[in-house]
Scaffold this active site. Structure first.
Site, PDB file in Angstrom:
ATOM      1  N   GLU A   1     -10.951   1.313  -0.640  1.00 28.53           N
ATOM      2  CA  GLU A   1      -9.795   0.484  -0.988  1.00 28.53           C
ATOM      3  C   GLU A   1     -10.026  -0.315  -2.258  1.00 28.53           C
ATOM      4  O   GLU A   1      -9.089  -0.647  -2.976  1.00 28.53           O
ATOM      5  CB  GLU A   1      -9.466  -0.472   0.160  1.00 28.53           C
ATOM      6  CG  GLU A   1     -10.601  -1.423   0.494  1.00 28.53           C
ATOM      7  CD  GLU A   1     -10.198  -2.527   1.449  1.00 28.53           C
ATOM      8  OE1 GLU A   1      -8.990  -2.703   1.688  1.00 28.53           O
ATOM      9  OE2 GLU A   1     -11.099  -3.214   1.966  1.00 28.53           O
TER      10      GLU A   1
ATOM     11  N   ARG B   1       6.030 -13.579   8.155  1.00 34.27           N
ATOM     12  CA  ARG B   1       5.590 -13.216   6.807  1.00 34.27           C
ATOM     13  C   ARG B   1       6.158 -11.860   6.437  1.00 34.27           C
ATOM     14  O   ARG B   1       6.203 -10.956   7.255  1.00 34.27           O
ATOM     15  CB  ARG B   1       4.073 -13.116   6.727  1.00 34.27           C
ATOM     16  CG  ARG B   1       3.315 -14.200   7.411  1.00 34.27           C
ATOM     17  CD  ARG B   1       1.831 -13.839   7.464  1.00 34.27           C
ATOM     18  NE  ARG B   1       1.227 -14.305   8.699  1.00 34.27           N
ATOM     19  CZ  ARG B   1       0.078 -13.868   9.169  1.00 34.27           C
ATOM     20  NH1 ARG B   1      -0.591 -12.941   8.511  1.00 34.27           N
ATOM     21  NH2 ARG B   1      -0.399 -14.342  10.299  1.00 34.27           N
TER      22      ARG B   1
ATOM     23  N   ASP C   1      -4.991 -11.636  -0.287  1.00 35.36           N
ATOM     24  CA  ASP C   1      -5.652 -12.503   0.671  1.00 35.36           C
ATOM     25  C   ASP C   1      -7.147 -12.176   0.701  1.00 35.36           C
ATOM     26  O   ASP C   1      -7.515 -11.212   1.363  1.00 35.36           O
ATOM     27  CB  ASP C   1      -5.024 -12.395   2.053  1.00 35.36           C
ATOM     28  CG  ASP C   1      -4.727 -10.958   2.492  1.00 35.36           C
ATOM     29  OD1 ASP C   1      -4.722 -10.030   1.643  1.00 35.36           O
ATOM     30  OD2 ASP C   1      -4.485 -10.770   3.691  1.00 35.36           O
TER      31      ASP C   1
ATOM     32  N   ASP D   1       0.834  -1.194   0.000  1.00 33.08           N
ATOM     33  CA  ASP D   1       0.000   0.000   0.000  1.00 33.08           C
ATOM     34  C   ASP D   1       0.872   1.248   0.000  1.00 33.08           C
ATOM     35  O   ASP D   1       0.594   2.233  -0.693  1.00 33.08           O
ATOM     36  CB  ASP D   1      -0.883   0.047   1.252  1.00 33.08           C
ATOM     37  CG  ASP D   1      -1.896  -1.091   1.321  1.00 33.08           C
ATOM     38  OD1 ASP D   1      -1.575  -2.186   0.849  1.00 33.08           O
ATOM     39  OD2 ASP D   1      -2.990  -0.873   1.851  1.00 33.08           O
TER      40      ASP D   1
END
Length: 541
Positions: A476, A183, A283, A138
């Site tokens: 978004e 991650r 995801d 982002d």
């Protein structure tokens, strides 16, 4: 609601199910972390427990700041009519900038630690759920918008925060909790540095941190590589891969319930694949749902079994940028090293991912030994990243979009053509995926391909403006199936904000500002008012 807001325009094959995987977080660490066993309350009487880890260096939950910044910002555009009109004072960009000194302490999980430098997060969910106080992918598009708004010092602060994380942990974790340490996120840090240095000429900052950029790329080399044989030759590429068991702590109940739908021996593998999907930024998506009898079910996820086109394009781009950085700094040895790494990756991508007949790149399925020929905008990421050797690929990509009937969608480029109910699938459209295609096509010298790039930009701006006119917010993601609406699907409600949507809107206004229209009666206000309205939304709170 203020009148200003009403004007707006506008990232070893496979896990054996019988193998025990490491837990989602360690119960003790050399950094004096600790874990607390927590029993999840549930109407379904779930008795599974969760180890919640406390770590002073990573126990972060982003804080919203109510501070107004007493500074002027200017968006400069090469287009006539934009250059001098966008002077706006004070406020916050994207409603997500938070300043303050570093504070640490082992208090409650809900405690807040401010970043060492001024930074921005992408939208409301980033500071209200799961402690995810940063999103690197982002942040790249956020930074592009900030640089257009002459907020380079804020961008430098964001970069410094990311660089500090790499120095401390070897990579940028997926979020601001200890269980995210396993991650990473799509590797765009080198690109962020490139955009900042190009804007500011701050070569000293690059010199100071070039080693940290190299360390971050080393993380992907050491932890996320996979060998693929094609045409009798072995190639090394990268994948998303998180070999840790247990449900995701931030989505513990959902993951535990999902695991009940698969055999007990497959549950650890399922949980690891969900984490890899989270690392990808997609995801979740049908891109990863390739392992079960029903490809629409999340339980069929096999993220680590795919070699993603976009991940390898990001790394190819980063290797080229690192070569350029080292050349600029006079280190020819390292420049040659990264130049060779890029050449090796380019050859691998052309051999394994490129499809000459279709005119695009495709994710490679390691288990099936073939490409996944489904449409995703990520298939054109190498074009956006400049990771190709044939100048005609942009025109081939246009034909691919025509053959896939993508140009028939009037409100944006769909994330896929499959409606699985996941947020990274049809009918949602996302700002960064529009950018991948638009700027990729814009690399062509063909007037027709250039015109298609502009029309895609026009479609997206119209959608942003239409939804803002109805909802007084940017989102978004957008549902492009029926006239354009806020998106849906996935694990949470659609988020307002929103950093990368705002950033891309400014990028498209900067590039095409003398051509774009809102597509509504408000177009009579003229592009000057549209740009001013966008900046008011970004800067005023």
């Amino acid at each position: 609601m203020t009148w200003e807001l009403h004007l707006l325009l506008l990232l070893g094959l496979g896990l054996r199910s019988q193998e025990a995987l490491p837990p989602p977080c360690e119960r003790s660490t050399a950094m004096e972390s600790s874990c607390t066993k927590f029993r999840w309350r549930s109407s379904t009487k779930m008795t599974s427990s969760l180890w919640i880890c406390h770590w002073p260096h990573l126990q972060m939950k982003s804080c919203r700041s109510s501070v107004s910044w007493p500074r002027s910002t200017t968006t400069a555009s090469p287009r006539n009519g934009f250059r001098n009109l966008s002077r706006v004072t004070s406020g916050q960009w994207g409603r997500s900038c938070s300043p303050g000194p570093l504070r640490t302490g082992r208090t409650a999980l809900s405690s807040c630690r401010r970043s060492r430098m001024l930074s921005c997060v992408s939208g409301r969910r980033s500071y209200t759920r799961s402690g995810k106080s940063w999103e690197r992918r982002d942040s790249y598009w956020v930074m592009e918008g900030l640089l257009l708004s002459e907020m380079a010092s804020t961008v430098k602060g964001m970069l410094q925060n990311f660089l500090d994380l790499v120095k401390t942990y070897g990579h940028i974790p997926n979020g601001g909790r200890i269980y995210y340490l396993q991650r990473s996120q799509p590797p765009l840090l080198t690109l962020m540095m490139d955009r900042y240095v190009a804007h500011t000429k701050d070569v000293a900052f690059l010199q100071e941190n070039i080693g940290t950029l190299a360390s971050e790329l080393d993380f992907w080399t050491v932890n996320r590589t996979v060998s693929v044989v094609s045409g009798g030759q072995s190639y090394v590429l990268n994948r998303y891969y998180v070999p840790y068991g247990g449900p995701r702590p931030e989505s513990y109940r959902k993951d535990a319930e999902l695991a009940n739908s698969v055999p007990e021996g497959d549950r650890e593998t399922l949980w690891a694949e969900l984490k890899a999907g989270a690392e990808s930024g997609w995801d979740f998506s049908s891109r990863w749902l390739v392992g079960g009898p029903d490809p629409d079910l999340l339980s069929s996820i096999r993220t680590s079994k795919m070699v993603p086109t976009d991940l390898n394009a990001f790394l190819c781009q980063a290797e080229e940028l690192m070569s350029n950085f080292y050349s600029r700094l006079g280190n020819n040895t390292e420049a040659t090293k990264y130049r060779n790494l890029r050449a090796q990756r380019l050859a691998a991508m052309e051999a394994v991912l490129w499809d000459e007949q279709k005119g695009a790149w495709f994710d490679y399925d390691l288990e099936k030994g073939k490409k996944n020929l489904e449409f995703y905008p990520s298939n054109l990421t190498p074009l956006w990243a400049g990771c190709f050797s044939d100048p005609s690929v942009a025109d081939k990509a246009l034909k691919y979009l025509e053959d896939s009937k993508i140009l028939t969608y009037q409100y944006g480029i769909p994330t896929s053509l499959r409606n699985t109910g996941q947020q990274w699938d049809f009918p949602n459209a996302w700002a960064p995926l529009q950018d991948l295609v638009i700027r990729g096509l814009a690399k062509s010298a063909s007037p027709r391909t250039q015109e298609v790039a502009f029309q895609l930009a026009q479609n997206w701006i119209k959608t942003n403006f239409k939804v803002y006119s109805q909802k007084s917010a940017m989102f978004e993601k957008y549902d492009i199936s029926n006239g354009g609406h806020p998106g849906g699907g996935g694990e949470y409600e659609v988020q307002e904000g929103f950093g990368w949507t705002n950033g891309l809107a400014l990028m498209l206004l900067d590039r095409y500002g003398d051509q774009l229209t809102s597509g509504t009666q408000l177009a009579s206000l003229g592009p000057h008012c549209l740009v001013a309205a966008l900046l008011l939304n970004l800067l005023l709170q």
